[in-house]
Design an enzyme around this catalytic site. Sequence first.
Site, short mmCIF file in Angstrom:
data_model
loop_
_atom_site.label_atom_id
_atom_site.label_comp_id
_atom_site.label_asym_id
_atom_site.label_seq_id
_atom_site.Cartn_x
_atom_site.Cartn_y
_atom_site.Cartn_z
N GLY A 71 0.92 -1.19 -0.03
CA GLY A 71 -0.07 -0.05 0.16
C GLY A 71 1.04 1.08 -0.05
O GLY A 71 0.50 2.23 -0.39
N THR A 72 1.87 1.36 0.89
CA THR A 72 2.67 2.62 0.95
C THR A 72 3.33 2.93 -0.56
O THR A 72 3.29 4.08 -0.79
CB THR A 72 3.77 2.46 2.16
OG1 THR A 72 3.01 2.01 3.23
CG2 THR A 72 4.71 3.57 2.14
N GLN A 177 -7.81 -0.62 2.42
CA GLN A 177 -8.79 -1.42 3.59
C GLN A 177 -10.21 -1.85 2.95
O GLN A 177 -10.96 -2.57 3.33
CB GLN A 177 -9.39 -0.46 4.80
CG GLN A 177 -8.07 0.07 5.58
CD GLN A 177 -7.62 -1.38 6.61
OE1 GLN A 177 -8.45 -2.27 6.87
NE2 GLN A 177 -6.50 -1.35 7.00
N HIS A 199 -1.58 -8.07 1.93
CA HIS A 199 -1.65 -8.57 2.99
C HIS A 199 -3.19 -8.44 3.89
O HIS A 199 -3.33 -8.72 4.90
CB HIS A 199 -0.33 -8.36 3.76
CG HIS A 199 -0.24 -6.64 4.06
ND1 HIS A 199 -0.55 -6.31 5.61
CD2 HIS A 199 -0.10 -5.44 3.51
CE1 HIS A 199 -0.37 -5.05 5.56
NE2 HIS A 199 -0.01 -4.65 4.32
N THR A 235 13.35 -6.09 -10.61
CA THR A 235 12.77 -7.59 -10.88
C THR A 235 11.44 -7.97 -10.31
O THR A 235 11.32 -7.74 -8.80
CB THR A 235 13.96 -8.48 -10.20
OG1 THR A 235 15.09 -8.37 -11.25
CG2 THR A 235 13.62 -10.04 -10.89
N CYS A 334 2.22 5.56 18.92
CA CYS A 334 3.00 6.75 19.88
C CYS A 334 3.54 7.58 18.87
O CYS A 334 4.38 7.22 18.28
CB CYS A 334 3.92 6.05 20.76
SG CYS A 334 4.07 6.94 22.20
C1 LIG Z 1 -5.87 2.72 4.69
C2 LIG Z 1 -4.28 2.21 4.46
N1 LIG Z 1 -3.36 2.66 3.50
C3 LIG Z 1 -2.33 2.49 3.34
C4 LIG Z 1 -1.70 1.50 4.06
C5 LIG Z 1 -0.18 0.97 3.92
O1 LIG Z 1 -0.38 -0.35 3.38
P1 LIG Z 1 1.09 -1.23 3.45
O2 LIG Z 1 1.35 -1.60 5.12
O3 LIG Z 1 0.98 -2.20 2.73
O4 LIG Z 1 2.31 -0.19 3.15
C6 LIG Z 1 -2.46 0.82 5.07
C7 LIG Z 1 -2.00 -0.13 6.09
O5 LIG Z 1 -2.33 -0.48 7.26
C8 LIG Z 1 -3.91 1.15 5.31
O6 LIG Z 1 -4.79 0.62 6.30
#
Ligand SMILES: Cc1ncc(COP(=O)(O)O)c(C=O)c1O
Length: 390
Positions: A71-72, A177, A199, A235, A334
């Site tokens: 996601g990131t 999500q 994941h 890759t 935190c």
């Molecule tokens: C709404 C949302 N966006 C982005 C992410 C980031 O995804 P990742 O942990 O696969 O990088 C998350 C992860 O918790 C998320 O809940």
Amino acid sequence: MSGVYLDASATTPPAAEVIAAMAAVQAQAWANPSSLHGFGLAAAEALERARWQCASHLGCRPQELVFTSGGTESIHLALVGAAACLPVGRLLISAVEHPATEAAALQLQARGWQIQRLPVNREGLLDQAQLAQALEPPTRLVSLIWGQSEVGSLQDLQALGGLCRRAGVPLHVDAVQVVGHCAVDFNSLPVELLSLAGHKLQGPRGIGALLVREGLALQGVFGAGGQEGGRRGGTEAVVLAAGLARALELAQAQQCGPGERDPLAKLRDGLLDPLLSLPGVQLTGPDPRRAAARRLPHHLSLLVGTEGGQPLSGRALVRELWREGFAVSSGSACHSSGSAASAVLMALGFSEAQAASGLRLSLGPWLTPADLAGVPAALARARQRLASTP
Ligand SMILES: Cc1ncc(COP(=O)(O)O)c(C=O)c1O
């Protein structure tokens, strides 16, 4: 390890079918898909098969799908990659984005972009009129979280995306999500970019995807070898791509048809009354009993206080609930400021003390009603212990 896992929004256990699919591909298609010999061709074929399968489950064209590490990275590629092809302007995001979006926005800010954060209401939902107003020039890009990870709010994407379309401003949606829990048909969504991660839907860690509408200009963030149509060098993770394809297939098979009730929503809703009848416990985010369509089906989030309403520490509650055998999340990390208050809960209008008392329970298909039966009593005991600790 034994315990009841109620932290699906953090990550999910990979499905046995996903592990089996990956093992088969690992054995046969381990080579570099860019290699021109037979081993490489087998890997390239497995990668493209996975891409076709993922695309068919997500309602996009195979060439619109870029595999990433999660996601990131998808969010970073969407924002930084799209902005690189636009004149410098204003980026609109909501006040309740994931830190990945905040981080990408800060990178754009350093390159001269203005960042505007749209407020949300007490339930975490955006106001359409405010978005419409903010779409005026110099707004050139919008990024919104579709399903909020901490408070479960599901934005009305058709309406919000329609506004962006009418204004001619590309919209990226963080669907990390959502994918796996709600049907996603990219082709019929009013968005140009969509991020997801394997994941969160019982797929493997380390893979995600960015969907990029055909015709939208996107500059790759790693130059490297031109993989993924030049949008993501390096890759390719063929085995993980095959795992993601299998996870999407399983998730689609589990999704309910029109008029049917989501089985996880049913499980979640069974917990609502027993939990909310505990004095000092309140729901955050949309109430699924009134607005089921505005909440992620597997998600429940609470503020927990003493019987007298004094907020307790969400992080301490997580530890106490684990002693009771339940794995949950506090939803608040935190921060470097030293405060455990959640920025998301504060954006919903809660006080700093309340925003440190959040608890999140997020469910998956591995759970049965019997697994959840003990949750309310365990929470009552956990907070009793905390309330009596000086
Ligand atoms: C709404 C949302 N966006 C982005 C992410 C980031 O995804 P990742 O942990 O696969 O990088 C998350 C992860 O918790 C998320 O809940």
